[in-house]
Scaffold this active site. Structure first.
Site, short mmCIF file in Angstrom:
data_model
loop_
_atom_site.label_atom_id
_atom_site.label_comp_id
_atom_site.label_asym_id
_atom_site.label_seq_id
_atom_site.Cartn_x
_atom_site.Cartn_y
_atom_site.Cartn_z
N CYS A 65 0.85 -1.19 0.00
CA CYS A 65 0.00 0.00 0.00
C CYS A 65 0.89 1.23 0.00
O CYS A 65 1.83 1.34 0.77
CB CYS A 65 -0.95 0.09 1.19
SG CYS A 65 -2.23 -1.14 1.19
N HIS B 289 17.13 -37.98 -1.11
CA HIS B 289 16.41 -38.50 0.06
C HIS B 289 14.89 -38.35 -0.08
O HIS B 289 14.18 -38.44 0.92
CB HIS B 289 16.91 -37.78 1.33
CG HIS B 289 18.36 -38.04 1.61
ND1 HIS B 289 18.83 -39.29 1.97
CD2 HIS B 289 19.45 -37.24 1.55
CE1 HIS B 289 20.14 -39.23 2.14
NE2 HIS B 289 20.54 -37.99 1.89
N LYS C 269 5.85 -4.78 -3.00
CA LYS C 269 7.16 -4.57 -2.40
C LYS C 269 6.98 -4.04 -0.98
O LYS C 269 6.01 -3.37 -0.68
CB LYS C 269 7.90 -3.52 -3.23
CG LYS C 269 9.37 -3.49 -2.95
CD LYS C 269 10.16 -3.72 -4.20
CE LYS C 269 11.62 -3.78 -3.93
NZ LYS C 269 12.20 -5.06 -4.31
N ASN D 64 -2.20 2.64 5.27
CA ASN D 64 -1.37 1.47 5.00
C ASN D 64 -1.13 0.79 6.33
O ASN D 64 -0.62 1.42 7.26
CB ASN D 64 -0.04 1.94 4.37
CG ASN D 64 1.00 0.84 4.29
OD1 ASN D 64 0.66 -0.34 4.24
ND2 ASN D 64 2.26 1.22 4.26
N GLY D 65 -1.52 -0.46 6.47
CA GLY D 65 -1.35 -1.16 7.75
C GLY D 65 -2.57 -2.02 8.03
O GLY D 65 -3.38 -2.28 7.14
N GLU E 4 17.03 -19.15 -3.97
CA GLU E 4 16.71 -17.83 -4.50
C GLU E 4 16.30 -17.91 -5.98
O GLU E 4 15.36 -17.23 -6.40
CB GLU E 4 17.93 -16.91 -4.31
CG GLU E 4 17.84 -15.54 -4.92
CD GLU E 4 16.68 -14.68 -4.41
OE1 GLU E 4 16.02 -15.07 -3.43
OE2 GLU E 4 16.43 -13.62 -5.03
N GLU F 268 7.91 -16.32 -8.30
CA GLU F 268 7.18 -15.08 -8.02
C GLU F 268 6.84 -14.28 -9.28
O GLU F 268 5.85 -13.58 -9.29
CB GLU F 268 7.87 -14.22 -6.96
CG GLU F 268 9.19 -13.65 -7.31
CD GLU F 268 9.84 -12.91 -6.15
OE1 GLU F 268 9.14 -12.38 -5.29
OE2 GLU F 268 11.09 -12.87 -6.12
N LYS G 124 12.75 -16.56 -7.41
CA LYS G 124 12.61 -15.58 -8.49
C LYS G 124 11.66 -16.11 -9.55
O LYS G 124 10.79 -15.40 -10.03
CB LYS G 124 13.95 -15.27 -9.16
CG LYS G 124 14.93 -14.34 -8.51
CD LYS G 124 14.49 -12.96 -8.21
CE LYS G 124 13.70 -12.88 -6.94
NZ LYS G 124 14.28 -12.26 -5.79
N TRP H 228 -2.77 -2.75 -1.69
CA TRP H 228 -2.48 -4.18 -1.65
C TRP H 228 -3.43 -4.74 -0.59
O TRP H 228 -3.30 -4.43 0.59
CB TRP H 228 -1.01 -4.42 -1.26
CG TRP H 228 -0.61 -5.86 -1.31
CD1 TRP H 228 -0.20 -6.56 -2.40
CD2 TRP H 228 -0.57 -6.79 -0.22
NE1 TRP H 228 0.09 -7.87 -2.05
CE2 TRP H 228 -0.13 -8.03 -0.72
CE3 TRP H 228 -0.87 -6.70 1.14
CZ2 TRP H 228 0.04 -9.16 0.08
CZ3 TRP H 228 -0.72 -7.83 1.95
CH2 TRP H 228 -0.27 -9.03 1.40
C1 F6R Z 1 11.42 -11.44 -3.25
C2 F6R Z 1 11.38 -10.32 -2.36
C3 F6R Z 1 10.92 -10.53 -0.96
C4 F6R Z 1 11.73 -9.65 0.01
C5 F6R Z 1 11.18 -9.77 1.43
C6 F6R Z 1 12.01 -8.97 2.41
O1 F6R Z 1 11.94 -11.10 -4.50
O2 F6R Z 1 11.69 -9.21 -2.73
O3 F6R Z 1 11.01 -11.87 -0.60
O4 F6R Z 1 13.06 -10.04 -0.04
O5 F6R Z 1 9.86 -9.33 1.47
O6 F6R Z 1 12.12 -7.65 2.02
P1 F6R Z 1 13.23 -6.70 2.59
O7 F6R Z 1 14.54 -7.15 2.08
O8 F6R Z 1 12.85 -5.33 2.07
O9 F6R Z 1 13.15 -6.78 4.08
#
Ligand code: F6R
Length: 619
Positions: free
Chosen positions: A2, A515, A614, A101-102, A492, A499, A496, A75
């Site tokens: 948000c 296993h 994000k 936001n929250g 990782e 997602e 990627k 969001w």
């Molecule tokens: C995946 C991604 C998330 C963040 C996670 C932590 O591509 O971006 O998994 O890594 O939400 O975010 P930060 O690093 O901002 O604490």
């Protein structure tokens, strides 16, 4: 997660709000809305969907005018994405508008109380309950301003005293043509200071085009903002410390430039961002790394007996690499925790244990909670953070900035690699206080210094990576396998891919595979095998043979010059030769491009993947 923005000044609010929403869209894109005060009347526009297809079109068809306004990109937490659940939300009188936001945790109890008093609700959101609560408090305060200023600010304070939960919010009222009230607890909020104008926003990207002077609000701060002044009070302490900071990035840094997506731009920035992470920190004379902000003496650093690293998502994968690095170079025990688990289980912390948190945004609620928990227990808490001035950066006892610049792509790329670069430096720094020989440290520093050029060489393979990606783009399932240092990179790489392309992908230890999970391998399930020429090479090759024997297609990430791998893999992506602990950095880059091209081939919106946002500011 948000995004909110507010404007009060002499210009037309709507274009500023809309542009701000575009810059905040990576925080959420289920719906968006604006409320602008036009001649003592609040005019609202809100629309389901991404900004350009939703609110931007609506504002074009039905423009709004006025010099005071608030806006929100959502969001969803409470209530499905829909027009009616979009922010801004109004109080019962329709005179007060709120963006938030929250999460208001006690919204149900508050809603029932307000309903008993005759309030009716139009949406399923917790935010509308908050708007009604503020309106209810406003009715009680109206006409009787107390010692502390206007009735709207007082009503917001009264309401927030009843609220359990988190908020970054902005409130406007038809009775106050020049006033925004902002408040934060748990979700970030900043004030932007302009000439005869002020802004509030959940992050600096939204306002950097207008001002570089900002104030980061603290938890429980409530701000009263007009075109020519702002005042901050704190609900807990009644007084608030206000510090004006200067933003260190420009509008261009946060723009997409010539690239099709932010994610691609950020992948291609990595030679520079690694250079930025290393700049001024390589100390060849002392055969070590140096940092400005750890706020610990050498004796204190030497006195650490154990490090717990807490992080979430991609940053948690970086933490796993950090564990390998610090244990190898400094022989210091390291434990990696999901930030949310660390907070809620009674994890023993010995006297000389330090918590290290990793976070790109510096706002992740789980990670922030871990930091606070360690501090509450009397432990020193350090942080590796990208966003300067973020809550984690401000609340940690010391730390190291990544200097990667704004990361807008929802899937983290450059910040991950920068975190690995900083962790590598930290491992040398701690190692040199213990038993790491200078010769080995120097060799490692030189290898670190070579990374930007090596990343450039990997990026030059973009076209062949695209071809390989296209070949496998229709697979339903993927495995990513690695051992040792590249095991976390397998996790990782899988994250990627899932997602941004929505393909089911599992990251696994190449050794552990036999296993159980090997049962899933068949001719339709490709495996991305991380098999650089490191100490585990022969063993990893043996693991690879097991997949091959079951007809699993193999895409290998191998070291330049490895001829053997060509015979056993269907496709090979070559990495320049480096030291074993630095393969995670080099291997990350082709995996990011691989995920990007697969997502593109499947027609996915890589910068706005479904269900994600994000900066996850809710627990
Ligand atoms: C995946 C991604 C998330 C963040 C996670 C932590 O591509 O971006 O998994 O890594 O939400 O975010 P930060 O690093 O901002 O604490």
């Amino acid at each position: 997660m948000c995004g909110i923005i507010g404007y009060v000044g002499k210009k037309s609010a709507s274009p500023i709000l809309l542009e701000g929403l575009r810059r905040l869209e990576y925080r959420g894109y289920d719906s968006a809305g604006v409320a602008v005060l036009d001649q003592a009347k609040l005019v609202v526009r809100k629309k389901l969907g991404k900004i350009d297809e939703g609110i931007a079109r609506l504002l074009k068809a039905e423009p709004v005018t006025g010099q005071l306004g608030i806006a929100h990109t959502r969001w969803a937490t409470h209530g499905v994405p829909s027009d009616k659940n979009s922010h801004p939300h109004f109080d019962q009188s329709q005179k007060i508008a709120v963006v938030h936001n929250g999460v208001i945790e006690n919204y149900d109890a508050l809603k029932q109380k307000l309903a008993r008093a005759g309030h009716t609700f139009k949406s399923d959101t917790d935010t509308e309950v908050l708007a009604h609560l503020i309106g209810d408090c406003y009715e009680k305060r109206r006409g009787k301003p107390g010692a502390n200023g206007d009735a709207l600010t007082q009503a917001v304070c009264d309401a927030l005293r009843e609220v359990i939960g988190t908020y970054g919010l902005a409130v406007i009222c038809a009775d106050y043509p020049n006033l925004i009230v902002g408040a934060r607890r748990g979700s970030p909020l900043i004030i932007g200071i302009g000439k005869d104008e002020h802004f509030v926003a959940s992050d600096a990207n939204a306002i950097v085009a207008h001002t570089k002077k900002v104030v980061y609000l603290n938890d429980y701060d409530v701000a009263t903002i007009t075109p020519d002044r702002f005042d901050v009070l704190n609900l807990g302490t009644d007084t608030a410390t206000v510090q004006i900071s200067q933003l260190e990035f420009s509008q261009e840094d946060a723009a997409r430039g010539k690239h099709a997506h932010f994610m691609l731009k950020e992948i291609f920035e990595q030679p520079q961002t690694v250079l930025n992470a290393l700049r001024g920190r390589l100390d060849f004379e002392g055969a070590t790394a140096k940092f400005g902000g750890l706020n610990m003496t050498s004796a204190e650093l030497r006195g650490i007996d154990r490090i717990v690293i807490a992080a979430s998502g991609t940053s948690w994968h970086a933490a796993l690499v950090g564990e390998y690095l610090i244990e190898e170079f400094a022989q210091l025990p390291v434990e990696v925790e999901f930030a949310h688990e660390f907070c809620y289980r009674n994890c023993p912390l010995e006297k000389n244990t330090v918590l290290l948190v990793l976070s790109q945004s510096g706002e992740t609620a789980d990670t922030l909670a871990a930091l606070r928990e360690a501090k509450r227990r009397g432990h020193r808490a350090l942080a590796i953070v990208n966003v300067v001035g973020s809550t984690i950066a401000r609340e940690s006892d010391g730390g190291i900035y990544m200097h990667a610049g704004p990361e807008i792509g929802v899937a983290s790329t450059k910040a991950f690699v920068s975190t690995l670069a900083v962790l590598s430096l930290l491992a040398v720094h701690l190692g040199r206080m213990r038993n790491l020989p200078a010769k080995r440290a120097l060799e490692f520093l030189r290898a670190l210094e070579a990374l930007p050029k090596q990343i450039e060489a990997i990026l030059a393979q973009n076209n062949s990576l695209k071809k390989i990606a296209k070949k496998y783009a229709q697979a339903d399932d993927f495995f990513f396998l690695g051992r040792g240092y590249t095991f976390p990179i397998a996790l990782e790489g899988a994250l990627k891919l899932k997602e941004i392309s929505y393909i089911h992908a599992e990251g696994y230890s190449a050794a552990e595979m036999k296993h159980g999970p090997i049962a899933l391998i068949d001719s339709k399930t490709p495996t991305v095998f991380l098999v650089p020429q490191d100490a585990m090479y022969d063993k990893t090759m043996a693991n690879l043979a097991m997949i091959r024997a079951r007809q699993g297609p193999i895409i290998a990430l191998a070291t330049e010059g490895d001829k053997q791998i060509k015979k056993v893999a269907n496709d090979v992506i070559y990495l320049p030769k480096t030291l074993e602990p630095l393969y995670p950095i080099l291997a990350s880059v082709p995996l990011q491009l691989f995920a990007y091209h697969i997502a593109m081939a499947r027609g996915c919106d890589v910068d706005k993947p479904r269900n994600l946002a994000k900066s996850v500011t809710v627990q």
